[in-house]
Design a protein around this motif. Structure first.
Motif, short mmCIF file in Angstrom:
data_model
loop_
_atom_site.label_atom_id
_atom_site.label_comp_id
_atom_site.label_asym_id
_atom_site.label_seq_id
_atom_site.Cartn_x
_atom_site.Cartn_y
_atom_site.Cartn_z
N ARG A 97 -36.02 38.59 64.63
CA ARG A 97 -34.93 37.61 64.64
C ARG A 97 -35.30 36.33 63.90
O ARG A 97 -34.43 35.64 63.37
CB ARG A 97 -34.55 37.25 66.08
N ILE A 98 -36.61 36.01 63.86
CA ILE A 98 -37.05 34.74 63.28
C ILE A 98 -37.53 34.90 61.84
O ILE A 98 -37.21 34.08 60.98
CB ILE A 98 -38.19 34.14 64.15
N VAL A 99 -38.33 35.92 61.58
CA VAL A 99 -38.99 36.09 60.29
C VAL A 99 -38.11 36.92 59.36
O VAL A 99 -37.72 38.04 59.71
CB VAL A 99 -40.36 36.79 60.47
N SER A 100 -37.80 36.37 58.21
CA SER A 100 -37.07 37.17 57.23
C SER A 100 -38.05 38.10 56.54
O SER A 100 -39.19 37.71 56.25
CB SER A 100 -36.35 36.28 56.21
N GLY A 101 -37.64 39.31 56.29
CA GLY A 101 -38.52 40.28 55.66
C GLY A 101 -39.06 41.32 56.61
O GLY A 101 -39.85 42.17 56.23
N ILE A 102 -38.62 41.29 57.87
CA ILE A 102 -39.01 42.31 58.84
C ILE A 102 -37.74 42.80 59.52
O ILE A 102 -36.88 42.01 59.90
CB ILE A 102 -40.03 41.79 59.86
N GLU A 152 -41.53 43.39 54.29
CA GLU A 152 -41.42 43.16 52.84
C GLU A 152 -42.57 42.35 52.27
O GLU A 152 -42.35 41.49 51.43
CB GLU A 152 -40.10 42.47 52.55
N GLY A 153 -43.78 42.62 52.68
CA GLY A 153 -44.93 41.93 52.09
C GLY A 153 -45.91 41.44 53.14
O GLY A 153 -45.70 41.58 54.35
N LEU A 154 -47.00 40.86 52.64
CA LEU A 154 -48.06 40.42 53.54
C LEU A 154 -47.67 39.16 54.31
O LEU A 154 -47.99 39.05 55.50
CB LEU A 154 -49.35 40.18 52.76
N TRP A 155 -46.98 38.22 53.67
CA TRP A 155 -46.62 36.99 54.39
C TRP A 155 -45.68 37.24 55.56
O TRP A 155 -45.92 36.68 56.65
CB TRP A 155 -46.03 35.95 53.43
N PRO A 156 -44.63 38.03 55.42
CA PRO A 156 -43.83 38.34 56.62
C PRO A 156 -44.65 39.06 57.70
O PRO A 156 -44.44 38.83 58.89
CB PRO A 156 -42.71 39.24 56.09
N ALA A 157 -45.60 39.90 57.27
CA ALA A 157 -46.44 40.60 58.25
C ALA A 157 -47.34 39.61 58.99
O ALA A 157 -47.52 39.71 60.21
CB ALA A 157 -47.28 41.66 57.55
N ILE A 158 -47.91 38.65 58.26
CA ILE A 158 -48.76 37.65 58.90
C ILE A 158 -47.94 36.77 59.85
O ILE A 158 -48.36 36.50 60.98
CB ILE A 158 -49.48 36.79 57.84
N LEU A 159 -46.76 36.35 59.40
CA LEU A 159 -45.89 35.55 60.28
C LEU A 159 -45.47 36.34 61.52
O LEU A 159 -45.39 35.80 62.63
CB LEU A 159 -44.66 35.06 59.51
N THR A 160 -45.23 37.65 61.34
CA THR A 160 -44.89 38.50 62.47
C THR A 160 -46.05 38.57 63.45
O THR A 160 -45.85 38.50 64.67
CB THR A 160 -44.51 39.91 61.98
#
Length: 123
Positions: free
Chosen positions: A20-25, A88-96
């Motif tokens: 809900r918060i992170v775009s790209g997941i 959709e990439g490493l940054w969304p994964a790290i934020l998740t």
């Protein structure tokens, strides 16, 4: 086994909040979210310790910040093998991974320091 399932539920809540918060997941269905939480728990119990051991020098040099990348890679690994779970990439994964960690921390704070163990013992 009960402790693993409780942690999987907490991780599932964290993944839902992150979606809900992170775009790209995103998750295709609720069932995919449940499977992602279970697989992430399994990957964190098996693959993550090996990576943490192998990358210890880098983790030491970065004062532990490299663990964020490892956590993001674990989320990407689960997304790679689980259809319907898209990162959709490493940054969304790290934020998740940060959102899941914070969610777990808040739930642990609400339940108490021994909340998981109390539930397992009372069973």
């Amino acid at each position: 086994m009960t402790g693993f399932l409780i942690r999987a539920v907490v991780v599932g809540i964290g993944l839902w909040v992150a979606s809900r918060i992170v775009s790209g997941i995103s998750f295709a269905t609720t069932e995919t979210l449940i499977w992602a939480a279970l697989f992430l728990g399994l990957v964190n119990a098996t693959v993550r310790p090996v990576l943490v051991f192998l990358t210890f020098p880098i983790t030491l040099l970065t004062l532990g910040l490299f663990l964020l990348i490892i956590n993001g890679l674990m989320i990407q690994l689960v997304a790679h093998f689980l259809p319907g779970f898209h990162v959709e990439g490493l940054w969304p994964a790290i934020l998740t991974s940060v959102v899941v960690s914070l969610t777990s921390w808040v739930i642990s704070w609400l339940v108490g320091p021994s909340g998981y163990e109390v539930y397992v013992v009372r069973r």
